[in-house]
Write a protein that holds these residues in place. Sequence first.
Motif, PDB file in Angstrom:
ATOM      1  N   VAL A  72      12.297 -10.511  -1.555  1.00  6.97           N
ATOM      2  CA  VAL A  72      13.605 -10.406  -2.214  1.00  6.97           C
ATOM      3  C   VAL A  72      13.274 -10.364  -3.699  1.00  6.97           C
ATOM      4  N   LEU A  73      13.536  -9.215  -4.328  1.00 11.50           N
ATOM      5  CA  LEU A  73      13.095  -8.975  -5.698  1.00 11.50           C
ATOM      6  C   LEU A  73      14.252  -9.153  -6.664  1.00 11.50           C
ATOM      7  N   ASN A  74      13.999  -9.906  -7.745  1.00  8.60           N
ATOM      8  CA  ASN A  74      15.084 -10.260  -8.657  1.00  8.60           C
ATOM      9  C   ASN A  74      14.801  -9.963 -10.121  1.00  8.60           C
ATOM     10  N   ASP A  75      13.719  -9.239 -10.416  1.00 15.14           N
ATOM     11  CA  ASP A  75      13.525  -8.823 -11.808  1.00 15.14           C
ATOM     12  C   ASP A  75      13.035  -7.382 -11.864  1.00 15.14           C
ATOM     13  N   GLU A  76      13.212  -6.771 -13.014  1.00 14.68           N
ATOM     14  CA  GLU A  76      12.972  -5.336 -13.140  1.00 14.68           C
ATOM     15  C   GLU A  76      11.511  -4.951 -12.936  1.00 14.68           C
ATOM     16  N   PHE A  95      11.224  -4.590  -9.272  1.00 13.29           N
ATOM     17  CA  PHE A  95      11.958  -3.393  -8.840  1.00 13.29           C
ATOM     18  C   PHE A  95      11.084  -2.155  -9.064  1.00 13.29           C
ATOM     19  N   GLN A  96      10.540  -2.052 -10.270  1.00 15.90           N
ATOM     20  CA  GLN A  96       9.749  -0.882 -10.638  1.00 15.90           C
ATOM     21  C   GLN A  96       8.521  -0.747  -9.750  1.00 15.90           C
ATOM     22  N   ARG A  97       7.850  -1.861  -9.531  1.00 16.16           N
ATOM     23  CA  ARG A  97       6.637  -1.807  -8.708  1.00 16.16           C
ATOM     24  C   ARG A  97       6.954  -1.350  -7.290  1.00 16.16           C
ATOM     25  N   ALA A  98       8.034  -1.885  -6.720  1.00 13.07           N
ATOM     26  CA  ALA A  98       8.401  -1.526  -5.345  1.00 13.07           C
ATOM     27  C   ALA A  98       8.667  -0.030  -5.217  1.00 13.07           C
ATOM     28  N   PHE A  99       9.447   0.516  -6.136  1.00 11.99           N
ATOM     29  CA  PHE A  99       9.762   1.948  -6.060  1.00 11.99           C
ATOM     30  C   PHE A  99       8.545   2.805  -6.376  1.00 11.99           C
ATOM     31  N   ASP A 100       7.681   2.342  -7.282  1.00 12.42           N
ATOM     32  CA  ASP A 100       6.453   3.078  -7.574  1.00 12.42           C
ATOM     33  C   ASP A 100       5.543   3.150  -6.347  1.00 12.42           C
ATOM     34  N   LEU A 101       5.599   2.115  -5.527  1.00 14.70           N
ATOM     35  CA  LEU A 101       4.787   2.083  -4.310  1.00 14.70           C
ATOM     36  C   LEU A 101       5.356   2.958  -3.200  1.00 14.70           C
ATOM     37  N   GLY A 102       6.573   3.449  -3.401  1.00 15.33           N
ATOM     38  CA  GLY A 102       7.173   4.325  -2.411  1.00 15.33           C
ATOM     39  C   GLY A 102       8.137   3.654  -1.463  1.00 15.33           C
ATOM     40  N   ARG A 127       0.830  -1.201   0.000  1.00 13.14           N
ATOM     41  CA  ARG A 127       0.000   0.000   0.000  1.00 13.14           C
ATOM     42  C   ARG A 127       0.867   1.255   0.000  1.00 13.14           C
ATOM     43  N   LYS A 128       0.735   2.028  -1.044  1.00 13.21           N
ATOM     44  CA  LYS A 128       1.548   3.243  -1.168  1.00 13.21           C
ATOM     45  C   LYS A 128       1.240   4.229  -0.037  1.00 13.21           C
ATOM     46  N   ALA A 129      -0.009   4.348   0.362  1.00 11.04           N
ATOM     47  CA  ALA A 129      -0.365   5.278   1.438  1.00 11.04           C
ATOM     48  C   ALA A 129       0.335   4.892   2.735  1.00 11.04           C
ATOM     49  N   LEU A 130       0.441   3.601   2.996  1.00 14.12           N
ATOM     50  CA  LEU A 130       1.136   3.124   4.198  1.00 14.12           C
ATOM     51  C   LEU A 130       2.620   3.444   4.118  1.00 14.12           C
ATOM     52  N   PHE A 131       3.232   3.139   2.975  1.00 15.17           N
ATOM     53  CA  PHE A 131       4.673   3.377   2.816  1.00 15.17           C
ATOM     54  C   PHE A 131       4.991   4.868   2.902  1.00 15.17           C
ATOM     55  N   ASP A 132       4.157   5.689   2.284  1.00 20.50           N
ATOM     56  CA  ASP A 132       4.398   7.135   2.323  1.00 20.50           C
ATOM     57  C   ASP A 132       4.291   7.674   3.747  1.00 20.50           C
ATOM     58  N   HIS A 133       3.329   7.166   4.492  1.00 14.20           N
ATOM     59  CA  HIS A 133       3.174   7.602   5.881  1.00 14.20           C
ATOM     60  C   HIS A 133       4.397   7.223   6.717  1.00 14.20           C
ATOM     61  N   LEU A 134       4.847   5.990   6.557  1.00 15.56           N
ATOM     62  CA  LEU A 134       5.989   5.530   7.346  1.00 15.56           C
ATOM     63  C   LEU A 134       7.256   6.305   7.001  1.00 15.56           C
ATOM     64  N   THR A 135       7.506   6.498   5.706  1.00 15.04           N
ATOM     65  CA  THR A 135       8.724   7.219   5.318  1.00 15.04           C
ATOM     66  C   THR A 135       8.674   8.671   5.781  1.00 15.04           C
TER      67      THR A 135
END
Length: 321
Positions: free
Chosen positions: A278-282, A285-292, A260-268
Amino acid sequence: MCAAVYVLSTVTGYVLTSALLLKCPTLLHRRKRESFFSRHISHRGGAGENLENTMAAFQHAVDLGTDMLELDCHLTKDEQVVVSHDAHLRRSTGMNAYISDVTYAELPPYLCKLGVTFQRECYCEGGEDKRIPLLRDVFEAFPNTPVNIDIKVNNDTLIKKVSELVIKYDRENLTVWGNASNQIVKKCYKENPRIPVLFSFPRVLQLLGLFYTGLLPFIPLKEQFLEIPMPSIITKLKDPSRMTKSQRLLTWLADTLLMRKALFDHLTARGVQVYIWVLNDEEDFQRAFDLGATGVMTDFPTKLKDFIERNGWPHDLSNYT
């Protein structure tokens, strides 16, 4: 009628206040002080490119410019803190024994070829370095590199000795430690509250409950790092055709609730860093960073480095907000 109006106004006020503090948590909480930021995290040193948890793996990751080394610790019979994932030596060395039952001098080398846990049908063949290192070896070799320590067993002596090593090498501001076990995390925090801790699994569940009820913005947090899996990667680790409908449903539900991006944004915004493993493909990677997410943990540090550089993201997150 008056009671209904009172309840409605109370609920509305609660929802609006919760939404405001979710977006602007520093109105209520002081932002945690971050000693370091990690976007690129090498899981077991990069288990897909070198034998996991070896000095060669750690050196390779540091040479690439990784922001953090992730590793696992156990205690030998002679009370040496060693860097190894499994409590039992069979998978990694072929020896039928527990690390806790042998001295450090008796530990065998790693096998020449090890499976990569988070990459289906993938194996890593190592070079000359097959030695199981001591934690102090890592601290001495990489004095300025943040290290993420998974305390693999509930052992008071192990926790105490890791803390002593962190203090000895002046790394309280370069270390995060913990485990999925809430009992282990509590012991870590009690042993040395100056070393930041991870959310345990029960605390992650509690965090989600607070988030979905709107209570999270009102609750103080002692943890400074949320380290969680991306549930959807299960479909890449297992043959989807072999998964039952209930397994697919549970995976989808866990992914929907946790990512949840709202959760990640609040925590950061509160100074809590979010690492996804443990992420091993692009695509992931993209999804994780897009989520914040603050950072991604990977078995393939070269692949993650190339991805980050192509997207123009610096490793230096000193201006991260």
